[in-house]
Design a protein around this motif. Structure first.
Motif, PDB file in Angstrom:
ATOM      1  N   PHE A  63       1.054  -1.060   0.068  1.00  0.00           N
ATOM      2  CA  PHE A  63       0.136  -0.103  -0.130  1.00  0.00           C
ATOM      3  C   PHE A  63       0.951   1.090  -0.029  1.00  0.00           C
ATOM      4  O   PHE A  63       1.674   1.363   1.064  1.00  0.00           O
ATOM      5  N   GLU A  64       0.606   2.153  -1.036  1.00  0.00           N
ATOM      6  CA  GLU A  64       1.357   3.375  -0.999  1.00  0.00           C
ATOM      7  C   GLU A  64       1.254   4.355  -0.146  1.00  0.00           C
ATOM      8  O   GLU A  64       2.262   4.949   0.711  1.00  0.00           O
ATOM      9  N   THR A  65       0.054   4.455   0.511  1.00  0.00           N
ATOM     10  CA  THR A  65      -0.387   5.120   1.543  1.00  0.00           C
ATOM     11  C   THR A  65      -1.590   4.612   2.501  1.00  0.00           C
ATOM     12  O   THR A  65      -1.845   3.510   2.037  1.00  0.00           O
ATOM     13  N   ARG A  66      -1.837   5.153   3.601  1.00  0.00           N
ATOM     14  CA  ARG A  66      -2.653   4.731   4.500  1.00  0.00           C
ATOM     15  C   ARG A  66      -4.022   4.747   3.835  1.00  0.00           C
ATOM     16  O   ARG A  66      -4.936   3.806   3.962  1.00  0.00           O
ATOM     17  N   ASP A  67      -4.318   5.863   3.199  1.00  0.00           N
ATOM     18  CA  ASP A  67      -5.706   6.034   2.451  1.00  0.00           C
ATOM     19  C   ASP A  67      -5.849   4.912   1.547  1.00  0.00           C
ATOM     20  O   ASP A  67      -7.003   4.393   1.493  1.00  0.00           O
ATOM     21  N   GLN A  68      -4.996   4.596   0.825  1.00  0.00           N
ATOM     22  CA  GLN A  68      -5.012   3.445  -0.288  1.00  0.00           C
ATOM     23  C   GLN A  68      -5.309   2.275   0.442  1.00  0.00           C
ATOM     24  O   GLN A  68      -6.115   1.156   0.233  1.00  0.00           O
ATOM     25  N   MET A  69      -4.942   2.062   1.632  1.00  0.00           N
ATOM     26  CA  MET A  69      -5.027   0.845   2.474  1.00  0.00           C
ATOM     27  C   MET A  69      -6.431   0.861   2.900  1.00  0.00           C
ATOM     28  O   MET A  69      -7.146  -0.332   2.908  1.00  0.00           O
ATOM     29  N   MET A  70      -6.746   1.755   3.454  1.00  0.00           N
ATOM     30  CA  MET A  70      -8.355   1.880   4.051  1.00  0.00           C
ATOM     31  C   MET A  70      -9.302   1.809   2.888  1.00  0.00           C
ATOM     32  O   MET A  70     -10.225   1.230   3.256  1.00  0.00           O
ATOM     33  N   ALA A  71      -9.049   2.203   1.791  1.00  0.00           N
ATOM     34  CA  ALA A  71      -9.843   2.039   0.645  1.00  0.00           C
ATOM     35  C   ALA A  71      -9.970   0.489   0.410  1.00  0.00           C
ATOM     36  O   ALA A  71     -11.005   0.168  -0.280  1.00  0.00           O
ATOM     37  N   GLU A  72      -8.907  -0.226   0.397  1.00  0.00           N
ATOM     38  CA  GLU A  72      -8.666  -1.425  -0.200  1.00  0.00           C
ATOM     39  C   GLU A  72      -8.827  -2.752   0.583  1.00  0.00           C
ATOM     40  O   GLU A  72      -9.265  -3.833   0.329  1.00  0.00           O
ATOM     41  N   ILE A  73      -8.799  -2.499   1.936  1.00  0.00           N
ATOM     42  CA  ILE A  73      -8.560  -3.480   2.844  1.00  0.00           C
ATOM     43  C   ILE A  73      -9.953  -4.495   3.159  1.00  0.00           C
ATOM     44  O   ILE A  73      -9.632  -5.549   3.297  1.00  0.00           O
ATOM     45  N   ASP A  74     -10.990  -3.873   2.816  1.00  0.00           N
ATOM     46  CA  ASP A  74     -12.339  -4.511   2.920  1.00  0.00           C
ATOM     47  C   ASP A  74     -12.644  -5.257   1.355  1.00  0.00           C
ATOM     48  O   ASP A  74     -13.642  -5.793   1.487  1.00  0.00           O
ATOM     49  N   ARG A  75     -11.793  -4.993   0.666  1.00  0.00           N
ATOM     50  CA  ARG A  75     -12.339  -5.493  -0.890  1.00  0.00           C
ATOM     51  C   ARG A  75     -12.148  -7.098  -0.929  1.00  0.00           C
ATOM     52  O   ARG A  75     -11.405  -7.691  -0.497  1.00  0.00           O
ATOM     53  N   ASP A  76     -13.271  -7.421  -1.368  1.00  0.00           N
ATOM     54  CA  ASP A  76     -13.487  -9.073  -1.490  1.00  0.00           C
ATOM     55  C   ASP A  76     -12.455  -9.630  -2.560  1.00  0.00           C
ATOM     56  O   ASP A  76     -11.938 -10.710  -2.522  1.00  0.00           O
ATOM     57  N   ASP A  77     -12.012  -8.903  -3.482  1.00  0.00           N
ATOM     58  CA  ASP A  77     -10.885  -9.164  -4.416  1.00  0.00           C
ATOM     59  C   ASP A  77      -9.494  -8.913  -4.042  1.00  0.00           C
ATOM     60  O   ASP A  77      -8.746  -8.833  -4.875  1.00  0.00           O
ATOM     61  N   LEU A  78      -9.266  -8.299  -2.930  1.00  0.00           N
ATOM     62  CA  LEU A  78      -7.772  -8.103  -2.542  1.00  0.00           C
ATOM     63  C   LEU A  78      -6.911  -9.120  -2.704  1.00  0.00           C
ATOM     64  O   LEU A  78      -7.292 -10.373  -2.281  1.00  0.00           O
ATOM     65  N   PRO A  79      -6.009  -9.419  -3.575  1.00  0.00           N
ATOM     66  CA  PRO A  79      -5.148 -10.209  -4.047  1.00  0.00           C
ATOM     67  C   PRO A  79      -4.029 -10.611  -2.826  1.00  0.00           C
ATOM     68  O   PRO A  79      -3.115 -10.687  -2.990  1.00  0.00           O
ATOM     69  N   VAL A  80      -4.531 -11.202  -1.591  1.00  0.00           N
ATOM     70  CA  VAL A  80      -3.915 -11.538  -0.531  1.00  0.00           C
ATOM     71  C   VAL A  80      -4.449 -12.805  -0.149  1.00  0.00           C
ATOM     72  O   VAL A  80      -5.586 -13.381  -0.275  1.00  0.00           O
ATOM     73  N   ASP A  81      -3.375 -13.764   0.700  1.00  0.00           N
ATOM     74  CA  ASP A  81      -3.954 -14.841   1.287  1.00  0.00           C
ATOM     75  C   ASP A  81      -3.164 -14.712   2.700  1.00  0.00           C
ATOM     76  O   ASP A  81      -2.474 -13.856   3.008  1.00  0.00           O
ATOM     77  N   PRO A  82      -3.138 -15.802   3.248  1.00  0.00           N
ATOM     78  CA  PRO A  82      -2.635 -15.741   4.844  1.00  0.00           C
ATOM     79  C   PRO A  82      -0.930 -15.916   4.905  1.00  0.00           C
ATOM     80  O   PRO A  82      -0.618 -15.269   5.832  1.00  0.00           O
ATOM     81  N   ASP A  83      -0.364 -16.039   3.798  1.00  0.00           N
ATOM     82  CA  ASP A  83       1.012 -15.860   3.775  1.00  0.00           C
ATOM     83  C   ASP A  83       1.589 -14.663   3.106  1.00  0.00           C
ATOM     84  O   ASP A  83       2.769 -14.184   3.331  1.00  0.00           O
ATOM     85  N   THR A  84       0.587 -13.733   2.616  1.00  0.00           N
ATOM     86  CA  THR A  84       0.890 -12.388   2.301  1.00  0.00           C
ATOM     87  C   THR A  84       1.650 -11.493   3.256  1.00  0.00           C
ATOM     88  O   THR A  84       1.045 -11.824   4.459  1.00  0.00           O
ATOM     89  N   VAL A  85       2.686 -10.779   2.749  1.00  0.00           N
ATOM     90  CA  VAL A  85       3.272  -9.662   3.937  1.00  0.00           C
ATOM     91  C   VAL A  85       2.563  -8.471   3.549  1.00  0.00           C
ATOM     92  O   VAL A  85       2.917  -7.871   2.285  1.00  0.00           O
ATOM     93  N   LEU A  86       1.611  -7.796   4.174  1.00  0.00           N
ATOM     94  CA  LEU A  86       1.156  -6.357   4.009  1.00  0.00           C
ATOM     95  C   LEU A  86       2.219  -5.510   4.254  1.00  0.00           C
ATOM     96  O   LEU A  86       2.741  -5.493   5.441  1.00  0.00           O
ATOM     97  N   VAL A  87       2.569  -4.495   3.324  1.00  0.00           N
ATOM     98  CA  VAL A  87       3.571  -3.459   3.395  1.00  0.00           C
ATOM     99  C   VAL A  87       2.977  -2.242   3.157  1.00  0.00           C
ATOM    100  O   VAL A  87       1.974  -2.075   2.127  1.00  0.00           O
TER     101      VAL A  87
END
Ligand code: FES
Length: 563
Positions: free
Chosen positions: A406-430
Motif C-alpha cells: 500500500f503506497e499510503t494509508r488512504d489506499q490501504m483503508m480504501a482497499e482492505i475490505d475488498r473481496d477481491d484483494l489479492p492476498v492470502d494468509p502468507d502475504t506480507v502487507l507493506v
C-alpha cells in the motif's frame, strides 16, 4: 536553607521585586507568602480535549494540599495537552511542541520545583523531556488508568478489546445496537487506557526511572489513593528543593537501563522505545536500539496484562503494581539508582512482594522467557525496526511471503475490505509513507487491519510491515518504526508487490529478497514525495524531526554530545 531559584524573582530589590510580588498578590496571597518560601509549579495537562487527563484538576488540588503542608507555595499552570483520541494527524507530531512548552514554562518562571501531571500517551514523555532539559527538581504524578467497562459479562480493556470487537462488527457478528453499547461502556471513567498501552507503559517507566513516588503508576484514576499519592507527591516536591534533587541526578544511564528492563517485563508499548531514547537524549545519554534488544534478551515478560496477557491495569494495581514487578526482577535491576523520594529504587521496592502470581507471574512461569520487544535489522531496515513479540503470533516468528504494497494509508483503508484483494494468509502487507516525515508525524497506523476476506475465513493474524508506530493497545505480528522511513529514502520505499520478504525474529532479521543491485537501481529512480507543510509548526517539524531510531526529537533540542 540555601538560596532558591525563585528568589531571583521575588527577593530582587527595587521596583521589579515589588511588582512581581504585587501582581501575584492580586491572586489573593498575603504579604509573607513570597518571603522565601519554596515555590512549586504544578504543570497541568488537563484539558477537555484530553479525556484521559480530565480529572487532573482534582489531582492538582491534592498536590496543592501537599505543597502547603510542607511549607511551600503551589502555583498551577497549564501547558498544551495531547489527547490521543482527538488530535490529527497524530499526537506524536506535537510531543516535541509540548516538551518545549513544558521546558520553557519551567525555565521562564519563578519555580523551585515542578510537579508534572500527565496521563494520556504523549503527555508523560513530553513532560519528562521538558523537565529533563529545564533540570529543576521535578516529580511525576500520573493520572492513573480508568476502570474497566463490562460488555456482555466481559471486562473490556480499552483499545485492545475495542479493536477485537470491531473485527466482529466488521464481519457482521455484532449488530449496530451492540456496537453502540460497546461505545457507551469501553471508556467509562476518567483516566487513561486500562491496558498496558502507551499511557500505562510510560507512567510505569516514569516510576521505574525513579521520577514518581513508589506505586504511583497503576493506582486507578477514580481511586481515593490517587489523591493521597498526589498529596504525598506535593510534599516530596518541597523536600526535593532543599536536597537539590534534579532530573539530571535521577536520570542516569543505569536508571534508563532499569526502565528498559521494566518495559520488557511489562510487555509494554513499542512507543516506549522512541520516547525513552528521546528522554535520555535530553540528559545527554545516547540510548540505542541495541540497548533495548540486549536487555530484552535477558528479561522475562512477567506482567500478565493486555495486550500481551489477560488482565488489566486495575488488576496489576491490586497485585502490587510496578514496585511488585520490579521486586520480582530485582536481580536484573540497578538497585542503587536514586529516586524522587531520596531513597534508592532498591530500597523503594524491597518490601513490595507480588500479591497475585497470575497477574505478576513468577520468573519460572513467565509469559515469555525474553522481553516483549525485539529489534530487527536487515536490508529493509538498515537503521532498525521493532516488533512486539509478546503481542504477535508464534507461528509467524519466522515467515517468508510475498509483499502486497500500500503506497499510503488512504489506499490501504480504501482497499482492505475488498473481496477481491489479492492476498492470502502468507502475504506480507507493506504500508509506506507513514513515518515521521511521510505521514506526517509518525502516527499509530502500523496496525493494518486484517483484510476482511481473511477475517471471514477465520484468519486473525498475518505479517504487516510499515514505517508507522502502533498503539500500545494493539496486537498482531506487526513490524514497526522501519528506519530510515520511506519518505526519507529508506528501502521500504522501493518494495514492490510480489517481492519476497523474510521475517526471522529469532535471527533479528528483516530482508527484502531482492538483489542489492536491483534495490540500488530502484532507489536511484526514486522521486521523493511532496512535503506536507511549507509554514508554521509543521514546517519546523519536517525540517528538524529525527528518525525513529534516534527518538524523533528535534535535532536542535538534543545536546551536542549525542548528535
Ligand atoms: Fe488516552 Fe488511551 S486514549 S491513554
Amino acid at each position: 536553607m540555601k538560596n532558591k531559584r525563585s528568589s531571583q524573582w521575588f527577593q530582587t530589590p527595587g521596583y521589579h521585586g515589588m511588582a512581581r510580588r504585587a501582581w501575584l498578590r492580586s491572586e489573593g496571597y498575603p504579604a509573607d507568602v513570597f518571603d522565601g518560601k519554596p515555590i512549586v509549579g504544578i504543570c497541568n495537562s488537563w484539558s477537555e480535549l484530553t479525556n484521559c487527563n480530565l480529572h487532573l484538576r482534582d489531582v492538582a488540588a491534592a498536590v496543592k494540599r501537599g505543597v502547603l503542608a510542607a511549607g511551600g507555595v503551589p502555583l498551577e499552570f497549564p501547558t498544551i495537552s495531547l489527547g490521543e483520541m482527538l488530535m490529527l494527524p497524530t499526537t506524536m507530531m506535537f510531543r516535541n511542541l509540548m516538551a518545549m512548552d513544558v521546558e520553557e514554562s519551567i525555565r521562564a518562571n519563578p519555580l523551585d520545583a515542578v510537579v508534572l501531571l500527565c496521563g494520556c500517551d504523549k503527555t508523560t514523555p513530553a513532560q519528562l523531556m521538558g523537565a529533563a532539559s529545564a533540570d529543576v527538581p521535578a516529580i511525576v504524578v500520573p493520572g492513573g488508568p480508568m476502570l474497566a467497562g463490562t460488555f456482555k459479562g466481559q471486562r473490556l480493556g480499552s483499545g485492545t478489546d475495542g479493536r477485537k470487537l470491531f473485527d466482529l462488527y466488521r464481519t457482521g457478528k455484532l449488530n449496530d445496537e451492540e456496537w453502540s453499547e460497546v461505545e457507551g461502556c469501553i471508556a467509562r471513567t476518567s483516566g487513561h487506557c486500562t491496558v498496558m498501552g502507551t499511557a500505562s507503559t510510560m507512567t510505569s517507566l516514569a516510576e521505574a526511572l525513579g521520577m514518581t513516588l513508589p506505586g504511583s503508576a497503576s493506582i486507578p484514576a477514580p481511586d481515593s489513593r490517587r489523591m493521597a499519592n498526589a498529596e504525598l507527591s506535593g510534599r516530596a516536591a518541597v523536600e526535593m528543593i532543599e536536597a537539590g534533587r534534579t532530573p539530571a541526578r535521577i536520570l542516569t544511564r543505569e536508571a534508563f537501563e532499569n526502565a528498559i528492563t521494566v518495559l520488557m517485563a511489562l510487555g509494554g508499548s513499542t512507543n516506549a522505545v522512541v520516547h525513552l531514547i528521546a528522554i535520555a537524549g535530553r540528559v545527554g545519554i545516547r540510548l540505542t536500539l541495541d540497548d533495548f534488544d540486549r536487555i530484552a534478551r535477558k528479561t522475562p515478560c512477567i506482567a500478565n496484562v493486555k495486550p500481551s496477557g489477560d488482565f488489566l491495569m486495575e488488576d496489576l494495581f491490586h497485585a502490587g503494581g510496578v514496585p511488585a514487578v520490579m521486586n520480582r526482577i530485582a536481580g536484573l535491576l540497578h538497585g542503587g539508582c536514586g529516586t524522587v523520594n531520596g531513597k534508592t529504587i532498591g530500597e523503594n521496592i524491597a518490601a513490595a512482594r507480588p500479591q497475585n502470581d497470575e497477574v505478576i507471574r513468577p520468573l519460572n512461569g513467565a509469559l515469555s522467557a525474553e522481553g516483549g520487544i525485539a529489534v530487527l535489522y536487515g536490508n529493509l531496515a538498515p537503521n532498525g525496526a521493532v516488533i512486539k513479540v509478546t503481542a504477535a503470533s508464534a507461528a509467524l516468528m519466522r515467515h517468508r511471503g510475498r509483499a502486497y504494497v500500500f503506497e499510503t494509508r488512504d489506499q490501504m483503508m480504501a482497499e482492505i475490505d475488498r473481496d477481491d484483494l489479492p492476498v492470502d494468509p502468507d502475504t506480507v502487507l507493506v504500508m509506506r509513507n507513514c513515518g515521521p516525515k511521510g505521514a506526517p508525524g509518525f502516527p499509530e497506523w502500523g496496525h493494518i487491519p486484517m483484510p476482511k476476506k481473511l477475517l471471514e475465513k477465520g484468519v486473525t493474524d498475518m505479517v504487516r510491515i510499515s514505517d508507522a508506530r502502533m498503539s500500545g493497545t494493539s496486537f498482531g505480528t506487526v513490524v514497526l518504526h522501519v528506519s530510515p522511513e520511506s519518505a526519507a529514502g529508506g528501502p521500504l520505499a522501493v518494495v514492490q508487490t510480489g517481492d519476497e520478504i523474510l521475517l526471522d525474529v529469532a535471527a533479528r532479521d528483516l530482508q527484502l529478497m531482492v538483489s542489492p543491485e536491483e534495490i540500488e537501481r530502484r532507489l536511484l529512480a526514486l522521486t521523493p514525495p511532496p512535503r506536507h507543510y511549507d509554514r508554521g509548526y509543521g514546517r519546523l517539524f519536517l525540517d528538524h524531526v529525527t528518525q525513529a531510531h534516534l527518538g524523533c526529537d528535534f535535532d536542535f533540542l538534543m545536546p551536542e554530545v549525542i548528535k
